[in-house]
Design a protein around this motif. Structure first.
Motif, short mmCIF file in Angstrom:
data_model
loop_
_atom_site.label_atom_id
_atom_site.label_comp_id
_atom_site.label_asym_id
_atom_site.label_seq_id
_atom_site.Cartn_x
_atom_site.Cartn_y
_atom_site.Cartn_z
N MET A 159 12.93 21.88 19.29
CA MET A 159 14.18 22.07 20.02
C MET A 159 14.35 20.95 21.05
O MET A 159 13.38 20.26 21.38
N GLU A 160 15.58 20.79 21.55
CA GLU A 160 15.85 19.84 22.62
C GLU A 160 16.19 20.63 23.88
O GLU A 160 16.90 21.64 23.82
N THR A 170 10.78 12.97 26.10
CA THR A 170 9.53 13.45 26.70
C THR A 170 9.33 14.93 26.37
O THR A 170 10.28 15.70 26.38
N ILE A 171 8.10 15.31 26.07
CA ILE A 171 7.81 16.71 25.75
C ILE A 171 7.77 17.53 27.04
O ILE A 171 7.03 17.20 27.97
N VAL A 172 8.60 18.58 27.08
CA VAL A 172 8.68 19.43 28.28
C VAL A 172 8.25 20.86 28.00
O VAL A 172 8.11 21.65 28.94
N VAL A 191 6.83 21.46 19.70
CA VAL A 191 7.21 21.17 21.08
C VAL A 191 8.72 21.17 21.27
O VAL A 191 9.50 21.06 20.30
N GLY A 192 9.11 21.26 22.56
CA GLY A 192 10.48 21.06 22.97
C GLY A 192 10.58 19.74 23.68
O GLY A 192 9.71 19.37 24.48
N VAL A 193 11.65 18.97 23.39
CA VAL A 193 11.78 17.60 23.88
C VAL A 193 12.98 17.50 24.82
O VAL A 193 14.05 18.08 24.55
N ALA A 194 12.80 16.74 25.89
CA ALA A 194 13.89 16.55 26.87
C ALA A 194 15.01 15.73 26.28
O ALA A 194 14.79 14.82 25.49
#
Length: 198
Positions: A159-160, A170-172, A191-194
């Motif tokens: 997801m974003e 960046t992975i958040v 992961v979720g990415v910024a």
């Protein structure tokens, strides 16, 4: 007069015949000595022998190189078998790690401070540490994710997340940890990415 040297001469002749046994007849005179043949046939034969020798040398070198290649491949296959033998088992045991991590993460602070439950909490956390130690002994290590740039070789973006706090890409957030075994990917991190807010 009796020739006392005759038996010795016969023995010497037998020795010479034995030595010349493998020499072709065309190179011998009636006396059993090497004659000098005309140069044409011998030089051609010599050239043919040199070519045969060179071919034999090349074939030997090729065979030696092939043998070394086979040995290197066998050594690499054996090394890979040693390094990655636990891959299937490791993938299966990762679900145990996930459940244990969820259990540790779900323990509220009030339960950690409760004297009756402190032993249970400590035991669960010790089990998680021991499992991680066993992973490391077998070359299984967790992939760093949080705060890292997205690496498609190790991370799977699920997801974003719109945010101004981190650079885009960046992975958040980490939904599921990723793992490597030696230098191979065992499981990518989910992961979720910024991304920039709209």
């Amino acid at each position: 007069m009796i020739d006392n040297d005759k038996p010795q001469n016969d023995a010497a002749n037998e020795d010479v015949k034995a030595e010349l046994k493998g020499v072709p007849e065309e190179f011998l005179t009636g006396e059993g000595e090497l004659e000098k043949p005309d140069g044409g046939d011998v030089s051609e034969a010599l050239e043919a022998l040199k070519r045969d020798l060179e071919e034999a040398k090349q074939e030997t070198l090729y065979a030696k190189a092939e043998t070394q290649n086979v040995r290197r491949r066998a050594e690499k296959d054996a090394q890979d078998a040693r390094n990655y033998a636990a891959t299937g088992f490791a993938r299966d045991i990762l679900s145990v790690w996930d459940n244990l991590s969820r259990a540790v993460g779900a323990i509220p602070d009030s339960l950690r401070e409760d004297e009756k439950m402190k032993g249970l909490v400590t035991g669960i956390e010790a089990t998680q540490r021991e499992l991680e130690k066993v992973f490391k002994q077998h070359g299984i290590e967790r992939i760093a994710s949080m705060g890292m740039p997205l690496d498609p070789n190790q991370h799977q973006a699920m997801m974003e997340v719109p945010t101004d706090e981190k650079e885009p890409g960046t992975i958040v957030q980490e939904m599921q940890s990723g793992w490597m075994i030696k230098d191979r990917l065992l499981r990518p991190a989910m992961v979720g990415v910024a991304k920039k807010p709209d």
